[in-house]
Design a protein around this motif. Structure first.
Motif, PDB file in Angstrom:
ATOM      1  N   ARG A  57       0.840  -1.211   0.000  1.00 22.38           N
ATOM      2  CA  ARG A  57       0.000   0.000   0.000  1.00 22.38           C
ATOM      3  C   ARG A  57       0.871   1.255   0.000  1.00 22.38           C
ATOM      4  O   ARG A  57       0.590   2.221  -0.702  1.00 22.38           O
ATOM      5  N   ASP A  58       1.958   1.238   0.779  1.00 21.81           N
ATOM      6  CA  ASP A  58       2.854   2.404   0.830  1.00 21.81           C
ATOM      7  C   ASP A  58       3.464   2.676  -0.549  1.00 21.81           C
ATOM      8  O   ASP A  58       3.634   3.829  -0.947  1.00 21.81           O
ATOM      9  N   VAL A  59       3.824   1.595  -1.252  1.00 25.14           N
ATOM     10  CA  VAL A  59       4.408   1.771  -2.596  1.00 25.14           C
ATOM     11  C   VAL A  59       3.366   2.417  -3.520  1.00 25.14           C
ATOM     12  O   VAL A  59       3.662   3.372  -4.254  1.00 25.14           O
ATOM     13  N   ILE A  60       2.137   1.910  -3.457  1.00 21.35           N
ATOM     14  CA  ILE A  60       1.078   2.456  -4.328  1.00 21.35           C
ATOM     15  C   ILE A  60       0.816   3.928  -3.971  1.00 21.35           C
ATOM     16  O   ILE A  60       0.758   4.802  -4.838  1.00 21.35           O
ATOM     17  N   ASN A  61       0.689   4.194  -2.668  1.00 26.02           N
ATOM     18  CA  ASN A  61       0.361   5.564  -2.253  1.00 26.02           C
ATOM     19  C   ASN A  61       1.523   6.531  -2.433  1.00 26.02           C
ATOM     20  O   ASN A  61       1.341   7.748  -2.426  1.00 26.02           O
ATOM     21  N   GLY A  62       2.725   5.993  -2.626  1.00 25.21           N
ATOM     22  CA  GLY A  62       3.884   6.854  -2.864  1.00 25.21           C
ATOM     23  C   GLY A  62       4.122   7.090  -4.348  1.00 25.21           C
ATOM     24  O   GLY A  62       5.021   7.859  -4.727  1.00 25.21           O
ATOM     25  N   ALA A  63       3.332   6.437  -5.210  1.00 23.75           N
ATOM     26  CA  ALA A  63       3.548   6.586  -6.660  1.00 23.75           C
ATOM     27  C   ALA A  63       3.061   7.951  -7.139  1.00 23.75           C
ATOM     28  O   ALA A  63       2.237   8.606  -6.496  1.00 23.75           O
TER      29      ALA A  63
END
Ligand code: UDP
Length: 262
Positions: A57-63
């Motif tokens: 989720r962090d990777v997605i929200n950091g995109a």
């Protein structure tokens, strides 16, 4: 300064409500900014994984850009208050981006797929988009101990746009994990797109796509996917619950405002 894109939370993941033209324009602008940027083509199965896996989720929200790449996700966004939402299919986005790169003189790199698939996909793209510069290709079956070498190779190629076909969640983690080595480059996960472009895998017929039945076509052709697709009805139920919760919260907020005004 770019205008902020409309965005929405779907089960805790931030998704941008953009159409194909807007997505392509934003990616072109990101390339022009000459920095590392991450573009995610997001589907319902990915949203379900992001819901339970905080690191993903962090990777997605950091995109920098997350586009809705499945009919399930588009339906979710419509239910959650963006009725104008459209699907931005990853494979169509790759095509439009290659046309843009050929026009602008940007180099692309294809990373992923079985040996020879990325090269075959590159040949096909070169045929379709005259003038396209393919800065490099590499298959996706290397040990993680080679990650640094692979990322260095991609950076040295001078490509401005990197397509990563390692399947989810591997491709998103790979892009984020190698961001520093990749340097100024726009990176996008593209799942099985190289297999389709190279002609190794057939895409669902246009009618099935129009009816939103691509998932059924893929299930029929690749029955091993049934377990993954079990997540889809659960996704629909969780989105319905989110929509109800949000509606109730809005109603409560409206009631509270009214009682203050009285
Ligand atoms: N793949 C790869 N390396 C791996 C695992 C997968 O290059 O270690 C490739 C695989 O050959 C295929 C793509 O990643 O081309 C995954 O395609 P799929 O349609 O399953 O993508 P998803 O829907 O999982 O994102």
């Amino acid at each position: 300064m770019e205008r902020a894109l409309p965005q929405l939370q779907v089960l805790g993941s931030r998704v941008h409500g953009v159409d194909m033209t807007q997505a392509c324009a934003r990616i072109e602008a990101l390339v022009d900014e000459q920095r590392f940027a991450h573009v995610v083509t997001f589907g319902s199965e990915m949203a379900m994984l992001a819901r339970r896996d905080g690191a993903y989720r962090d990777v997605i929200n950091g995109a920098d850009l997350v586009v809705p790449d499945s009919i399930g996700l588009v339906s979710a966004m419509r239910v959650l208050g963006r009725p104008e939402c459209e699907r931005v299919a990853g494979i169509d986005l790759v095509a439009d981006l290659c046309a843009m790169c050929a026009r602008r003189g940007f180099g692309i790199y294809l990373l992923g797929g079985a040996p020879s698939v990325a090269a075959a996909a590159a040949d096909e793209l070169l045929k379709r988009y005259p003038g396209l510069q393919v800065a490099g290709v590499r298959d996706g079956y290397f040990p993680s101990s080679d990650d640094a070498d692979v990322a260095d190779g991609v950076r040295r190629s001078g490509a401005q746009l990197l397509f990563v076909a390692l399947g989810f969640p591997k491709q998103e983690f790979w892009i984020r994990g190698n961001a520093v080595r990749l340097g100024a480059m726009v990176c996008m996960g593209v799942g099985g797109s190289f297999d389709v472009i190279a002609g190794r895998l057939k895409r669902a017929p246009a009618l099935a796509r129009r009816l939103g039945l691509e998932w059924l076509y893929r299930l029929a052709r690749e029955p091993r996917r049934w377990r993954r697709q079990l997540a889809l009805p659960q996704f629909a139920a969780l989105v319905a619950a989110q929509a109800l919760r949000e509606r109730r919260n809005h109603q409560r907020a409206r009631d509270a405002t009214r009682s203050i005004r009285r």
